[in-house]
Write an enzyme that holds these catalytic residues in place. Structure first.
Site, PDB file in Angstrom:
ATOM      1  CG  PHE A 124      -1.704   1.301   1.345  1.00 37.84           C
ATOM      2  CD1 PHE A 124      -2.724   1.592   0.451  1.00 37.84           C
ATOM      3  CD2 PHE A 124      -1.412   2.221   2.344  1.00 37.84           C
ATOM      4  CE1 PHE A 124      -3.443   2.783   0.546  1.00 37.84           C
ATOM      5  CE2 PHE A 124      -2.124   3.406   2.459  1.00 37.84           C
ATOM      6  CZ  PHE A 124      -3.142   3.681   1.551  1.00 37.84           C
ATOM      7  CG  LEU A 125       2.609   2.806  -3.278  1.00 38.80           C
ATOM      8  CD1 LEU A 125       1.959   1.477  -3.638  1.00 38.80           C
ATOM      9  CD2 LEU A 125       3.066   3.501  -4.554  1.00 38.80           C
TER      10      LEU A 125
ATOM     11  N   GLY B  49      -2.007   8.025  -4.162  1.00 45.40           N
ATOM     12  CA  GLY B  49      -2.381   6.964  -3.231  1.00 45.40           C
ATOM     13  C   GLY B  49      -2.881   5.723  -3.934  1.00 45.40           C
ATOM     14  CB  SER B  50      -2.058   3.559  -5.797  1.00 45.43           C
ATOM     15  OG  SER B  50      -0.704   3.972  -5.689  1.00 45.43           O
ATOM     16  NE  ARG B  51      -3.918  -4.570  -2.545  1.00 48.11           N
ATOM     17  CZ  ARG B  51      -4.382  -5.190  -1.477  1.00 48.11           C
ATOM     18  NH1 ARG B  51      -4.950  -4.490  -0.512  1.00 48.11           N
ATOM     19  NH2 ARG B  51      -4.294  -6.498  -1.360  1.00 48.11           N
TER      20      ARG B  51
END
Length: 227
Positions: A90-91, A180-182
């Site tokens: 996860f970012l 924001g992301s994954r």
């Protein structure tokens, strides 16, 4: 690139913020200062630092900066009935969002799948959210390594620079996910995963797995290069 430490996807945002900063200062110092801060934040978000990448085609490394939210045995997303280990990273909005190739090899598949924009920190986002799935056939062992760039609540734009037929080097830049992301990496069955839930990873540097099962003492501290 004109600005080697900024990803090109950030140029329009930074340019617009800079213009608004100039206009803002023309009206008032406070307004200009607000837009100046926004300009700096945009530059920070799209930062594109070099990384010290191990020179070893037998390794799988982290494709992104972030926190490991799960390491789970799941069915392969490209081969029905075949089990693999999924490492989910996860970012947060504070992380570097440039993604890197987790393995050296040849790109066999790049596909975009539309979906929702649920929080990327949940396991459900893997199957429900918009994502880009890439498959790289590894130089060592000819394993199909699957990478998924998953959108989130704020991440509404996934950029994947890979094309079918490309030959990629371990740790080379492969795209970016905005705000924001994954990222999921699917490790072949039988390959020990070297990270666990809660680990903080550095994209292009942290080793996730070693495809050479005969090496029991960890990957060799051999050579590294800046990428």
């Amino acid at each position: 690139m004109c600005f080697p430490n900024i990803h090109k996807q950030g140029y329009p945002f930074i340019a617009i913020a800079f213009v608004l900063t100039c206009i803002g200062f023309a009206f008032s110092f406070g307004l200009g200062l607000v837009f100046q801060i926004i300009t700096v934040l945009c530059a920070c978000f799209f930062r594109n630092p070099d990384r010290i990448v191990p020179v070893d085609d037998k390794l799988i490394i982290s494709p992104a900066d972030g926190l490991v939210t799960s390491v789970a045995e799941v069915e392969s997303p490209i081969e029905a009935g075949k089990m693999v280990t999924r490492v989910s990273v996860f970012l947060s909005i504070l992380n570097v969002h440039v993604n890197r190739a987790p393995v050296s090899g040849s790109v066999k598949l790049v596909e975009h799948r539309p979906g929702r924009f649920s929080p990327a920190c949940t396991d459900g986002s893997t199957s429900e959210n918009e994502r880009v799935r890439s498959v790289i056939e590894s130089t060592f062992g000819n394993h199909n390594i699957v990478i998924e760039q998953v959108a989130g609540v704020l991440a509404r734009r996934i950029v994947c620079d890979l094309k079918v037929g490309d030959n990629v080097k371990l740790g080379s830049r492969m795209g970016i996910i905005r705000f924001g992301s994954r990222v999921n990496v699917y490790v072949p069955a039988g390959v020990p995963v070297l990270v666990t839930e809660g680990h903080t990873l550095v994209g292009g540097e942290t080793v996730i797995a070693d495809l050479d099962s005969e090496r029991t003492a960890g990957y060799p501290r051999a050579t590294f290069e800046k990428v």
